[in-house]
Each structure stands twice: as structure tokens, then as C-alpha cells.
Enzyme design. Structure first.
Site, PDB file in Angstrom:
ATOM      1  N   LYS A 160      14.011 -25.980  54.724  1.00 12.45           N
ATOM      2  CA  LYS A 160      14.039 -26.440  53.185  1.00 12.45           C
ATOM      3  C   LYS A 160      15.606 -26.394  52.967  1.00 12.45           C
ATOM      4  CE  LYS A 160      10.708 -25.982  50.489  1.00 12.45           C
ATOM      5  NZ  LYS A 160       9.795 -27.171  50.355  1.00 12.45           N
TER       6      LYS A 160
HETATM    7  C1  LIG Z   1       9.326 -32.193  53.031  1.00 15.40           C
HETATM    8  C2  LIG Z   1       8.053 -31.034  52.634  1.00 15.40           C
HETATM    9  N1  LIG Z   1       6.999 -31.185  53.592  1.00 15.40           N
HETATM   10  C3  LIG Z   1       5.983 -30.099  53.678  1.00 15.40           C
HETATM   11  C4  LIG Z   1       6.097 -29.370  52.465  1.00 15.40           C
HETATM   12  C5  LIG Z   1       4.625 -28.459  52.577  1.00 15.40           C
HETATM   13  O1  LIG Z   1       5.256 -27.087  52.808  1.00 15.40           O
HETATM   14  P1  LIG Z   1       4.398 -25.765  52.231  1.00 15.40           P
HETATM   15  O2  LIG Z   1       3.125 -26.030  52.603  1.00 15.40           O
HETATM   16  O3  LIG Z   1       5.073 -24.665  53.006  1.00 15.40           O
HETATM   17  O4  LIG Z   1       4.687 -25.787  50.784  1.00 15.40           O
HETATM   18  C6  LIG Z   1       7.140 -29.152  51.662  1.00 15.40           C
HETATM   19  C7  LIG Z   1       7.053 -28.254  50.625  1.00 15.40           C
HETATM   20  O5  LIG Z   1       8.067 -28.167  49.908  1.00 15.40           O
HETATM   21  C8  LIG Z   1       8.226 -30.145  51.936  1.00 15.40           C
HETATM   22  O6  LIG Z   1       9.173 -30.180  50.961  1.00 15.40           O
END
Ligand SMILES: Cc1ncc(COP(=O)(O)O)c(C=O)c1O
Length: 340
Positions: A160
Site C-alpha cells: 500500500k
Molecule cells: C488496491 C487494494 N486492493 C485490495 C485491498 C483489500 O485489502 P485488505 O483486505 O487487506 O484491506 C485494498 C485495501 O485497502 C486495496 O487498497
């Protein structure tokens, strides 16, 4: 997260708990200019019946955060367990009795011009009362974005990284201005990667299918929880494989998963109904079981939860202090109880 945030909210910044209004960075901060930060998103769920707030898999989130900070060579000194303790303390100081969202952010903090980052790092943790991110009660209408998902060799999608979210921002802005609820991004191979801020699952021929983590997707923690719940609670076969764009138009069910979105069913893609255009059985069942698991109603999944008030002890995966709560149910399937 459009609502005004109370400036007296307590946040963790510069190694101290301070009011949000005092947590400020300088205009020349490296991360502000070049996107050199890594953030996380963690949920805490309020269980009304048990009068407890549960942080959902905070240890895994902090482990992922520290790993991803390593990609940018950002040093976050506390261990994941210590970060869990900071987070619990933060929510106690703010006395949250509602669903919350926790936003850790680590960044290159030097205040000077020049793209090559040096070794000055800082981090903060903010926790906010937080309800729905997407209103998916009746299902979402998604569009396949004209923007492609960033490649691992450009900016790794599995982390992220702040700058990488320009990609998600462009895609979701385009989708919303065109009247859709969310964007689905293809990767440079033309395969389905994920939503702008969430992972994606489809049901085809009774199997639950999601792209593997090598398809330029974030390695979602909700994705991981959903795969476990699908296998154990819904008895579904779960397959990780590449998904073609046109499979979105012929699948039986489609839903997004993520910390912010929860389990969000998609009922139309590019103006085509998914099956009959209604929320499918797997998505509905997954919403209910995810709701129950995150509110501490399912003993098998208490391993994921860190109680904020009953104990300050941090999770050790399989040995989390817990005493069960009541039998609260999702009042509206498809909707996570909103923050007050
Ligand atoms: C681009 C993206 N994909 C997938 C997710 C889902 O990830 P998680 O389940 O760890 O929140 C997020 C969450 O912020 C995201 O920003």
C-alpha cells in the site's frame, strides 16, 4: 471518509498521543511530493451485544505494513505486537464505542527537494469512527476501467504505497464520474486484477475464484479471511487463477472484499447484469459469516480478533483473551453497521 474529522481526536504521532490538530508535517516533506509512504487500513468492529470493540487481524496488518515498508526502505522501529498495543491504547484514549478504521502511515520525512529518498523516516497511527465505505445493500454496478493496474516492476501493487494510489484514484474517479460505483482494473496482461480499493472474487460453476497474488493485486487480508471462511463455513472450493475480462460477464456471482468495503456484492458490470442482477447466495452467506466472525460470534475466528476494552493483551494468533458476546445479527445483510 468525507466527513469532517474532530481536531481533538487523539492520534499517535512523533512517538506520542496528541490531538489531531497538533499532528502536522512540513510542506517540503518528501512523501508529500513523491508519494514515498506506505499506509495500512485496519478495521475495528463494535459488538453491541457484548459491549466490546474488536480490532480485526491487527497483527497481520502490522506484519504486512512492516514488510511493505521494507520495499521503500522505511524503518518503523516498533514490532508488530508493539504496534498492536499502540493501536489498542489509541482506541481506548478515544473511547470508541462504534466501528472504527485505523490508518497507520509510515513515510520518508526529510524536508528537502530531491527525488532520491534518504534515511529520515517517521510514522503515525490515526483511528477514526467509520461506517460504510461503499453502500452495497442492493449490490454495486462496476465498470472495467480504461486505466491498467500498475505493474510490479513499476510500483508494486502488493504494497500500500502512497504514490501507487494515484492508479486507484484515477480509476475510481473515472468510474464514479461515469455513474458506476467502483472500478475493476485489468493488469497489463489483460487479466482482471482487482477493484480500485479491494480484491475481487467471482463464482463460476459453483467454485469461488480469485486472481493469484502474482497478478498485480494487493495481498488482501480480507481476501485471505474470505478464502478461509468460504472453504470452512460455506463448503466452497476456492481457486486462485487468472480471470479473463469476459468471465465477468458470464459468471454467477461477483463480489469485492477489503478492509474498508467488507464484502460488497457486484450485481452489474459494464451495464450487464451478473446472472439475474440480484445479490447471489454465496455473497449473502459470506456477508453474514464475515459479520459474525468480526463481531466475535464465531469461536473459531476469535483468533483474528483483538478486544480493545476487556483486555489490553495483544493477539498471539491462537490464544486471544476473549469471553463470548451475545447473538447480535447483521440487521441488514450487505451493510456493515454504520458508525454513529
Ligand atoms: C488496491 C487494494 N486492493 C485490495 C485491498 C483489500 O485489502 P485488505 O483486505 O487487506 O484491506 C485494498 C485495501 O485497502 C486495496 O487498497
Amino acid at each position: 471518509m468525507k466527513a469532517e474529522v474532530d481536531p481533538s481526536l487523539i492520534v499517535y504521532f512523533g512517538g506520542q498521543y496528541v490531538p489531531l490538530g497538533e499532528a502536522r508535517v512540513g510542506i517540503l516533506t518528501h512523501a508529500l511530493h513523491y508519494g514515498t509512504g506506505v499506509f495500512e487500513g485496519i478495521r475495528a468492529f463494535w459488538d453491541e451485544a457484548g459491549q466490546e470493540l474488536f480490532a480485526m487481524r491487527p497483527l497481520e496488518h502490522y506484519e504486512r505494513w512492516k514488510q511493505n515498508c521494507g520495499i521503500l526502505r522505511i524503518d518503523v522501529p516498533p514490532s508488530p505486537v508493539e504496534l498492536c498495543e499502540i493501536t489498542v491504547e489509541l482506541m481506548r484514549k478515544n473511547a470508541f464505542r462504534t466501528d472504527a478504521y485505523i490508518r497507520p502511515l509510515a513515510y520518508k520525512s526529510a524536508e528537502r527537494i530531491g527525488v532520491c529518498p534518504d534515511d529520515e523516516d517517521a510514522f503515525a497511527v490515526v483511528a477514526l469512527p467509520y461506517g460504510d465505505y461503499l453502500h452495497s445493500d442492493r449490490g454495486l454496478h462496476a465498470s472495467v476501467s480504461p486505466w491498467r493496474r500498475i505493474e510490479d516492476n513499476a510500483i508494486p501493487a502488493r504494497a500500500k504505497i502512497c504514490g501507487a494510489y494515484v492508479n486507484s484514484g484515477l480509476a475510481s474517479d473515472e468510474a464514479r464520474r461515469s455513474g458506476f460505483d467502483e472500478a475493476i482494473l485489468l493488469n497489463e496482461s489483460g487479466h482482471v486484477a482487482e477493484g480500485a480499493t479491494c480484491n475481487i472474487f467471482m463464482v463460476r460453476k459453483g467454485r469461488l475464484i480469485t486472481p493469484p497474488v502474482t497478478e498485480n493485486v494487493l495481498e488482501g487480508i480480507t481476501r485471505d479471511s474470505v478464502m478461509e471462511l468460504a472453504r470452512r463455513e460455506l463448503g466452497l472450493e476456492v481457486v486462485e487463477r487468472a480471470i479473463d475480462r469476459s468471465e465477468l460477464y458470464v459468471c454467477e456471482e461477483l463480489f469485492f472484499t477489503g478492509t474498508a468495503v467488507g464484502i460488497a456484492p457486484v450485481v452489474r458490470v459494464d451495464h450487464r447484469p451478473v446472472r439475474d442482477g440480484e445479490i447471489g447466495t454465496a455473497a449473502r452467506r459470506m456477508q453474514q459469516v464475515y459479520f459474525d466472525a468480526t463481531r466475535g460470534h464465531l469461536p473459531d475466528y476469535r483468533k483474528w480478533l483483538m478486544p480493545v476494552y476487556r483486555s489490553r493483551k495483544t493477539p498471539e494468533r491462537d490464544a486471544i483473551p476473549f469471553s463470548g458476546s451475545g447473538d447480535q445479527k447483521a440487521d441488514q445483510p450487505g451493510r456493515i453497521a454504520g458508525a454513529q
